[in-house]
Write a protein that holds these residues in place. Structure first.
Motif, short mmCIF file in Angstrom:
data_model
loop_
_atom_site.label_atom_id
_atom_site.label_comp_id
_atom_site.label_asym_id
_atom_site.label_seq_id
_atom_site.Cartn_x
_atom_site.Cartn_y
_atom_site.Cartn_z
N GLY A 134 -0.29 0.84 -0.37
CA GLY A 134 1.07 1.27 -0.25
C GLY A 134 2.08 0.09 0.58
O GLY A 134 3.04 0.45 1.29
N GLY A 135 1.53 -1.03 0.36
CA GLY A 135 2.39 -2.26 1.10
C GLY A 135 1.71 -2.60 2.43
O GLY A 135 2.29 -3.49 3.05
N LYS A 136 0.78 -2.01 2.94
CA LYS A 136 0.14 -2.60 4.25
C LYS A 136 -0.65 -3.97 4.14
O LYS A 136 -0.81 -4.69 5.14
N LEU A 137 -1.07 -4.04 2.87
CA LEU A 137 -1.50 -5.61 2.60
C LEU A 137 -0.90 -6.26 1.61
O LEU A 137 -0.61 -5.54 0.59
N LEU A 138 -0.99 -7.47 1.46
CA LEU A 138 -0.51 -8.36 0.26
C LEU A 138 -1.63 -9.18 -0.10
O LEU A 138 -2.33 -9.69 0.73
N SER A 139 -1.85 -9.30 -1.47
CA SER A 139 -2.75 -9.97 -1.90
C SER A 139 -2.18 -11.18 -2.81
O SER A 139 -1.35 -10.91 -3.78
N GLU A 140 -2.57 -12.51 -2.73
CA GLU A 140 -1.96 -13.59 -3.56
C GLU A 140 -3.18 -14.17 -4.32
O GLU A 140 -4.45 -14.32 -3.72
N VAL A 141 -3.06 -14.20 -5.63
CA VAL A 141 -4.05 -14.37 -6.89
C VAL A 141 -3.50 -15.65 -7.48
O VAL A 141 -2.39 -15.47 -7.70
N GLU A 142 -4.27 -16.51 -8.10
CA GLU A 142 -3.92 -17.40 -8.95
C GLU A 142 -4.47 -17.33 -10.16
O GLU A 142 -5.70 -16.92 -10.24
N ILE A 143 -3.77 -17.24 -11.27
CA ILE A 143 -4.16 -16.75 -12.48
C ILE A 143 -3.98 -17.99 -13.69
O ILE A 143 -3.12 -18.59 -13.68
N ASP A 144 -5.14 -18.20 -14.05
CA ASP A 144 -5.23 -19.48 -14.91
C ASP A 144 -5.89 -19.07 -16.62
O ASP A 144 -6.29 -19.83 -17.18
N SER A 145 -5.92 -17.77 -16.67
CA SER A 145 -6.28 -17.12 -17.84
C SER A 145 -5.53 -16.26 -18.45
O SER A 145 -4.93 -15.51 -17.66
N GLY A 251 11.10 1.29 1.19
CA GLY A 251 10.02 0.53 1.89
C GLY A 251 9.05 0.09 1.03
O GLY A 251 9.17 0.14 -0.03
N LYS A 252 8.05 -0.75 1.64
CA LYS A 252 6.88 -1.31 0.85
C LYS A 252 6.19 -0.13 0.14
O LYS A 252 5.83 -0.51 -1.12
N SER A 253 5.98 0.95 0.67
CA SER A 253 5.41 1.94 0.07
C SER A 253 6.34 2.82 -0.82
O SER A 253 5.85 3.91 -1.40
N GLY A 254 7.58 2.58 -0.80
CA GLY A 254 8.39 3.55 -1.38
C GLY A 254 9.26 2.52 -2.50
O GLY A 254 8.37 1.81 -3.36
N LYS A 255 10.43 2.23 -2.36
CA LYS A 255 11.28 1.21 -3.20
C LYS A 255 12.09 0.11 -2.38
O LYS A 255 12.50 0.64 -1.56
N LYS A 256 12.02 -0.82 -3.10
CA LYS A 256 13.04 -2.00 -2.62
C LYS A 256 14.20 -1.92 -3.09
O LYS A 256 14.43 -1.48 -4.38
N VAL A 257 15.12 -1.87 -2.42
CA VAL A 257 16.59 -1.58 -2.65
C VAL A 257 17.61 -2.84 -2.17
O VAL A 257 17.27 -3.54 -1.28
N LYS A 258 18.58 -3.15 -3.09
CA LYS A 258 19.49 -4.38 -2.81
C LYS A 258 21.02 -3.93 -2.86
O LYS A 258 21.65 -4.52 -3.63
N PRO A 259 21.30 -2.91 -2.30
CA PRO A 259 22.54 -2.42 -2.15
C PRO A 259 23.56 -3.45 -1.78
O PRO A 259 23.11 -4.03 -0.88
N THR A 260 24.84 -2.97 -1.94
CA THR A 260 26.02 -3.68 -1.48
C THR A 260 25.91 -3.53 0.19
O THR A 260 26.03 -4.30 1.06
N VAL A 261 26.05 -2.14 0.41
CA VAL A 261 26.03 -1.74 1.70
C VAL A 261 24.93 -0.71 2.01
O VAL A 261 24.72 0.24 1.14
#
Length: 319
Positions: A134-145, A251-261
């Motif tokens: 639910g957004g409490k952890l972030l995982s970064e992976v490298e994909i080459d396949s 929020g992380k476990s909801g939706k990311k929003v980018k409103p004007t206001v």
């Protein structure tokens, strides 16, 4: 013919959601890293106002209805992928995307990355960041396949880059003949009970947090939102309490929003919530705690009691 990145459009209810343009923008960036072409695929015919100019190629799957049916879409998109040979397939983490991503990755023995919030090319490899728990952890992976199927969280990327007017090359793939062997057909589309809200597409959001105190008090801010003709959104505590349904969560476990206001009432500004709304052009916060973290990202703020301020604003807007 082969393309580097293939974006799947989800025009399930006849309209293309904003996240498709997010995927086109990110797809253009990734395809430039591969030095190749960006393609978009959709069921049915594109509407005149959606030219999808960010794409180099537009695949139209003829012979099928735009309404979503998992077996039909998996079969049809499989034909497109076999024809286009993409290295990366982008789909949104929505009702359709969650269903399709795993099936397509399995069909082509590819890599699956779910709940993706970022993807970049670094030294010939695809580096993907996904949110877990639910957004409490972030995982970064490298994909080459490849192929790699990325299921992207809506609101993670800017949509402006994908809203380019132009005429991509049309490729029509007739899948009607093969659909007769699909294990299911679409009969009826039933929308979930979400009050018709899409907080990711709204230019103005009125949001409420734990400071509202009770479910009954939510109506106070809801009246302001209605007067301003804006959706009502909320932080996680409000959703967890059952005061508003899940589609309203920012929020992380909801939706990311980018409103004007973005108007925030009674929201303290926990990191989980800030991650979902800090990209708003203008953030206006109301919280009686002058040290609340929300003021660190707010462009304007007040420590007035929301129970005094909101009714006044509603009267002003309504008048």
């Amino acid at each position: 013919m082969s393309v580097d990145v293939l974006v799947i459009a989800e025009a399930v209810a006849g309209e293309v959601p904003d996240v498709t343009y997010e995927l086109l923008g990110k797809g253009r960036e990734l395809s430039d890293g591969f030095s190749g072409e960006l393609a978009l695929v959709l069921a049915g015919e594109p509407s005149p106002q959606n030219l999808f100019g960010a794409a180099d190629v537009l695949y139209s799957m003829s012979g099928m209805e735009a309404g979503y049916c998992a077996p039909q879409w998996e079969m049809s998109l499989g034909e497109v992928i076999r024809s286009a040979h993409p290295k990366v397939v982008l789909v949104s983490t929505g009702t359709v995307g969650i269903d399709l991503a795993g099936a397509l990755a399995t069909q082509f023995d590819g890599v699956l990355a779910s709940y993706v919030i970022d993807a970049v090319m670094e030294g010939g490899s695809l580096v993907v960041t996904s949110q877990l728990y639910g957004g409490k952890l972030l995982s970064e992976v490298e994909i080459d396949s490849f192929p790699a199927v990325l299921s992207v969280v809506p609101g993670s990327f800017a949509s402006d880059v994908g809203r380019v007017v132009g005429e991509p090359r049309r490729e029509v793939i007739d899948v009607g003949g093969s659909l007769s062997s699909a294990k299911g057909i679409a009969i009826e589309l039933r929308e979930p009970d979400s009050s018709g809200v899409d907080i990711t597409a709204a230019p103005l959001l009125v949001s409420v947090g734990r400071g509202i105190g009770s479910k009954e008090n939510v109506e106070l801010v809801a009246e302001l939102a209605e007067a301003m003709k804006a959706p009502l959104s909320a932080s996680r505590p409000v959703i967890d309490q059952g005061w508003l349904p899940k589609p309203h969560q920012v929020g992380k476990s909801g939706k990311k929003v980018k409103p004007t206001v973005y108007l925030a009432f009674g929201i303290s500004g926990a990191p989980e919530h800030l991650e979902g709304m800090r990209s708003a052009d203008v953030i206006i916060a109301c919280n009686t705690d002058a040290k609340a973290p929300i003021f660190e990202v707010a462009h304007y703020g007040t420590t007035l009691d929301l129970f005094d301020l909101v009714p006044e604003l509603t009267d002003q807007v309504g008048g």
